[in-house]
Scaffold this motif. Structure first.
Motif, short mmCIF file in Angstrom:
data_model
loop_
_atom_site.label_atom_id
_atom_site.label_comp_id
_atom_site.label_asym_id
_atom_site.label_seq_id
_atom_site.Cartn_x
_atom_site.Cartn_y
_atom_site.Cartn_z
N VAL A 55 -8.33 61.73 20.10
CA VAL A 55 -7.28 62.46 19.39
C VAL A 55 -7.91 63.30 18.29
N HIS A 67 -5.35 63.72 27.50
CA HIS A 67 -5.84 64.33 26.26
C HIS A 67 -6.29 65.77 26.50
N GLU A 119 -3.61 57.95 17.91
CA GLU A 119 -4.28 57.48 19.13
C GLU A 119 -3.62 56.20 19.64
#
Length: 217
Positions: free
Chosen positions: A146, A185, A169
């Motif tokens: 993240v 992601h 996260e």
């Protein structure tokens, strides 16, 4: 700004719907940083901090022509590395870290990039996010790196109200199935760049935010 949904069930339902849209828009998730092995990926990810992937891909050919492995990189002077990466942000610090982590890889890992979060984060300049990118994109270990962009979108989409990337996260790991983490992601990053930027965001041109605003997600 989208309000964070009150219940986990509601957030999970929205995450599932967002995931389906991301799969539709980005069925494949190519790694945006050019690399040939774990080491060149590690260096490229380190360089990408406060620097665009496009810029990193412009810089790394010259750098890797000089040294594309820790043994050759360790033989270079820090100034040589810095000169090669000078157009990247924070070049002096990054050059020192690339030089130092190359030495550490030789001394502790026989020149090989380790495949665990604990070992990777021992390397100079390698934080949790950088380590997870390497784990997911090279070692195929389920990870959810993240960065500030994913953190921003998670808040905008009402999936997290976390104040820091570490908690975001954890929130996203809880919402998305582990089998999707490595793709998710990257999909979120791609989507943010194309449809949901931090500045100049156009609701009408952003399918996810438009659907949330209309109560469809």
């Amino acid at each position: 700004m989208t309000k964070t949904l009150r219940t986990k069930k509601a957030r999970s339902a929205r995450a599932d719907a967002i995931g389906a849209l991301l799969d539709e828009y980005y069925p494949t998730t190519p790694v945006p940083l050019d690399h040939s092995d774990a080491y060149t990926l590690l260096v490229a990810v380190l360089l990408s901090a406060q620097c665009t992937d496009k810029r990193v891909n412009m810089v790394t050919p010259d750098l890797f022509a000089m040294a594309d492995n820790p043994f050759d990189m360790a033989r270079l002077q820090v100034d040589q590395i810095q000169h090669a990466i000078r157009s990247c942000g924070l070049a002096p610090t990054k050059a020192k870290n690339i030089h130092a982590l190359s030495h550490l890889l030789i001394e502790e890992f026989d020149g090989e990039v380790p495949g665990t979060l604990k070992e990777l984060t021992k390397l100079p300049g390698v934080g949790r996010k950088t380590a997870q990118v390497v784990l997911s994109q090279w070692f195929d270990v389920p990870s959810f790196p993240v960065d500030t962009h994913i953190h921003r979108l998670a808040e905008r989409w009402g999936l997290s109200k976390a104040k820091n990337v570490r908690q975001t996260e954890e929130d996203l790991r809880a919402l998305f199935p582990e089998s999707t983490w490595n793709a998710r992601h990257l999909q979120i990053i791609f989507y943010g760049r194309e449809y949901c930027p931090a500045r100049g965001h156009d609701l009408a041109s952003c399918p996810i935010c438009k659907a949330i605003e209309a109560g469809e997600l």
